[in-house]
Motif scaffolding. Structure first.
Motif, PDB file in Angstrom:
ATOM      1  N   VAL A  35      11.251   2.074 -10.163  1.00 15.80           N
ATOM      2  CA  VAL A  35      10.013   1.823 -10.926  1.00 15.80           C
ATOM      3  C   VAL A  35       8.877   1.334 -10.031  1.00 15.80           C
ATOM      4  O   VAL A  35       9.076   0.429  -9.212  1.00 15.80           O
ATOM      5  CB  VAL A  35      10.257   0.758 -12.023  1.00 15.80           C
ATOM      6  CG1 VAL A  35       8.950   0.387 -12.724  1.00 15.80           C
ATOM      7  CG2 VAL A  35      11.287   1.241 -13.030  1.00 15.80           C
ATOM      8  N   HIS A  36       7.711   1.943 -10.189  1.00 19.50           N
ATOM      9  CA  HIS A  36       6.520   1.462  -9.482  1.00 19.50           C
ATOM     10  C   HIS A  36       5.277   1.852 -10.271  1.00 19.50           C
ATOM     11  O   HIS A  36       5.205   2.929 -10.845  1.00 19.50           O
ATOM     12  CB  HIS A  36       6.441   1.991  -8.049  1.00 19.50           C
ATOM     13  CG  HIS A  36       6.615   3.475  -7.932  1.00 19.50           C
ATOM     14  ND1 HIS A  36       7.841   4.083  -8.004  1.00 19.50           N
ATOM     15  CD2 HIS A  36       5.708   4.460  -7.757  1.00 19.50           C
ATOM     16  CE1 HIS A  36       7.697   5.386  -7.878  1.00 19.50           C
ATOM     17  NE2 HIS A  36       6.403   5.643  -7.741  1.00 19.50           N
ATOM     18  N   VAL A  37       4.309   0.952 -10.267  1.00 20.64           N
ATOM     19  CA  VAL A  37       3.015   1.187 -10.903  1.00 20.64           C
ATOM     20  C   VAL A  37       2.029   1.546  -9.799  1.00 20.64           C
ATOM     21  O   VAL A  37       1.878   0.796  -8.828  1.00 20.64           O
ATOM     22  CB  VAL A  37       2.523  -0.074 -11.646  1.00 20.64           C
ATOM     23  CG1 VAL A  37       1.115   0.131 -12.206  1.00 20.64           C
ATOM     24  CG2 VAL A  37       3.499  -0.446 -12.757  1.00 20.64           C
ATOM     25  N   HIS A  38       1.394   2.704  -9.931  1.00 20.88           N
ATOM     26  CA  HIS A  38       0.323   3.081  -9.001  1.00 20.88           C
ATOM     27  C   HIS A  38      -0.975   2.432  -9.472  1.00 20.88           C
ATOM     28  O   HIS A  38      -1.390   2.643 -10.627  1.00 20.88           O
ATOM     29  CB  HIS A  38       0.096   4.593  -9.008  1.00 20.88           C
ATOM     30  CG  HIS A  38       1.214   5.435  -8.493  1.00 20.88           C
ATOM     31  ND1 HIS A  38       1.265   5.885  -7.196  1.00 20.88           N
ATOM     32  CD2 HIS A  38       2.325   5.928  -9.100  1.00 20.88           C
ATOM     33  CE1 HIS A  38       2.350   6.638  -7.028  1.00 20.88           C
ATOM     34  NE2 HIS A  38       3.017   6.683  -8.168  1.00 20.88           N
ATOM     35  N   LEU A  39      -1.629   1.683  -8.610  1.00 25.81           N
ATOM     36  CA  LEU A  39      -2.972   1.159  -8.884  1.00 25.81           C
ATOM     37  C   LEU A  39      -3.910   1.827  -7.890  1.00 25.81           C
ATOM     38  O   LEU A  39      -3.730   1.669  -6.664  1.00 25.81           O
ATOM     39  CB  LEU A  39      -3.007  -0.360  -8.720  1.00 25.81           C
ATOM     40  CG  LEU A  39      -2.131  -1.160  -9.684  1.00 25.81           C
ATOM     41  CD1 LEU A  39      -2.168  -2.644  -9.322  1.00 25.81           C
ATOM     42  CD2 LEU A  39      -2.567  -0.952 -11.135  1.00 25.81           C
ATOM     43  N   ILE A  50       4.792   7.268 -12.521  1.00 21.66           N
ATOM     44  CA  ILE A  50       5.409   8.601 -12.496  1.00 21.66           C
ATOM     45  C   ILE A  50       6.883   8.439 -12.084  1.00 21.66           C
ATOM     46  O   ILE A  50       7.765   8.435 -12.930  1.00 21.66           O
ATOM     47  CB  ILE A  50       4.649   9.565 -11.566  1.00 21.66           C
ATOM     48  CG1 ILE A  50       3.143   9.550 -11.898  1.00 21.66           C
ATOM     49  CG2 ILE A  50       5.210  10.983 -11.729  1.00 21.66           C
ATOM     50  CD1 ILE A  50       2.267  10.248 -10.907  1.00 21.66           C
ATOM     51  N   GLY A  51       7.122   8.338 -10.774  1.00 24.60           N
ATOM     52  CA  GLY A  51       8.491   8.089 -10.333  1.00 24.60           C
ATOM     53  C   GLY A  51       9.317   9.329 -10.058  1.00 24.60           C
ATOM     54  O   GLY A  51      10.533   9.237  -9.923  1.00 24.60           O
ATOM     55  N   LEU A  52       8.664  10.482  -9.984  1.00 25.32           N
ATOM     56  CA  LEU A  52       9.432  11.704  -9.704  1.00 25.32           C
ATOM     57  C   LEU A  52       9.855  11.786  -8.246  1.00 25.32           C
ATOM     58  O   LEU A  52      10.874  12.387  -7.917  1.00 25.32           O
ATOM     59  CB  LEU A  52       8.602  12.947 -10.071  1.00 25.32           C
ATOM     60  CG  LEU A  52       8.439  13.191 -11.573  1.00 25.32           C
ATOM     61  CD1 LEU A  52       7.447  14.314 -11.826  1.00 25.32           C
ATOM     62  CD2 LEU A  52       9.788  13.525 -12.216  1.00 25.32           C
ATOM     63  N   LEU A  60       0.831  -1.205   0.000  1.00 22.66           N
ATOM     64  CA  LEU A  60       0.000   0.000   0.000  1.00 22.66           C
ATOM     65  C   LEU A  60       0.864   1.254   0.000  1.00 22.66           C
ATOM     66  O   LEU A  60       1.901   1.298   0.681  1.00 22.66           O
ATOM     67  CB  LEU A  60      -0.905   0.001   1.238  1.00 22.66           C
ATOM     68  CG  LEU A  60      -1.940  -1.123   1.303  1.00 22.66           C
ATOM     69  CD1 LEU A  60      -2.736  -1.022   2.604  1.00 22.66           C
ATOM     70  CD2 LEU A  60      -2.885  -1.072   0.102  1.00 22.66           C
ATOM     71  N   ASP A  61       0.432   2.239  -0.768  1.00 27.77           N
ATOM     72  CA  ASP A  61       1.092   3.554  -0.739  1.00 27.77           C
ATOM     73  C   ASP A  61       0.831   4.182   0.630  1.00 27.77           C
ATOM     74  O   ASP A  61      -0.284   4.167   1.140  1.00 27.77           O
ATOM     75  CB  ASP A  61       0.520   4.440  -1.853  1.00 27.77           C
ATOM     76  CG  ASP A  61       1.353   5.678  -2.087  1.00 27.77           C
ATOM     77  OD1 ASP A  61       1.866   5.833  -3.201  1.00 27.77           O
ATOM     78  OD2 ASP A  61       1.483   6.502  -1.158  1.00 27.77           O
ATOM     79  N   ILE A  62       1.885   4.724   1.229  1.00 26.45           N
ATOM     80  CA  ILE A  62       1.797   5.248   2.590  1.00 26.45           C
ATOM     81  C   ILE A  62       1.037   6.580   2.645  1.00 26.45           C
ATOM     82  O   ILE A  62       0.551   6.975   3.704  1.00 26.45           O
ATOM     83  CB  ILE A  62       3.218   5.380   3.216  1.00 26.45           C
ATOM     84  CG1 ILE A  62       3.158   5.289   4.729  1.00 26.45           C
ATOM     85  CG2 ILE A  62       3.931   6.621   2.739  1.00 26.45           C
ATOM     86  CD1 ILE A  62       2.691   3.972   5.270  1.00 26.45           C
TER      87      ILE A  62
END
Ligand code: 5GP
Length: 129
Positions: A91-95, A84-86, A27-29
């Motif tokens: 590398v990561h894919v946001h879902l 994005i990745g800024l 999970l994104d924090i």
């Protein structure tokens, strides 16, 4: 070493939802929406299109499986996907479970308790196959 490599190595905690030899999803924090998940190759690469075509396709395949689990665990209009990745150059894919366009903009954030993160991760993980 990226912050995600530290998570992959177990040096930092995460709310993990899926893992295999080559990928991890957690999970994104600081989520845009409930269930916002990141799918990350264990191999640390900065930019997605620097992956080989095979690595890219494998990442998409793993992301597809995570998205299917997310769709079952978190009711929503659809799962949005973004790369994005800024902020984190690994590398990561946001879902992102999405209902309105603002869910896909990285300005609207939701706050979740530790218990909510744990319950979401468990629910997504239990639907992953
Ligand atoms: P991007 O690099 O695609 O712009 O965004 C990086 C994303 O990683 C952001 O959505 C941010 O909330 C998330 N993030 C940054 N640090 C951490 C962390 O330590 N753990 C987790 N789970 N997510 C993080």
């Amino acid at each position: 070493m990226s912050i995600f490599t530290k998570i992959i190595n177990g040096d930092l905690p995460s709310y993990k939802v899926a893992e295999d030899d080559n990928f991890i999803a957690f999970l994104d924090i600081n989520p845009n929406a409930k269930g916002h998940t990141l799918v990350v190759p264990k191999k640390e690469e900065n930019k997605i299109f620097d992956l080989s075509k095979e690595e890219y396709i494998s990442l998409m395949d793993f992301s597809y499986r995570v998205a299917k689990a997310l769709e079952k665990a978190v009711p929503c209009n659809r799962i949005g996907m973004s790369v994005i990745g800024l902020e984190v150059p690994h590398v990561h894919v946001h879902l992102i479970p999405t209902n309105i366009m603002a869910d896909m903009q990285f300005t609207k954030k939701v706050e979740l308790t530790n218990q909510e993160f744990v319950a979401l991760a468990e629910s997504i993980a239990s639907n992953f196959s």
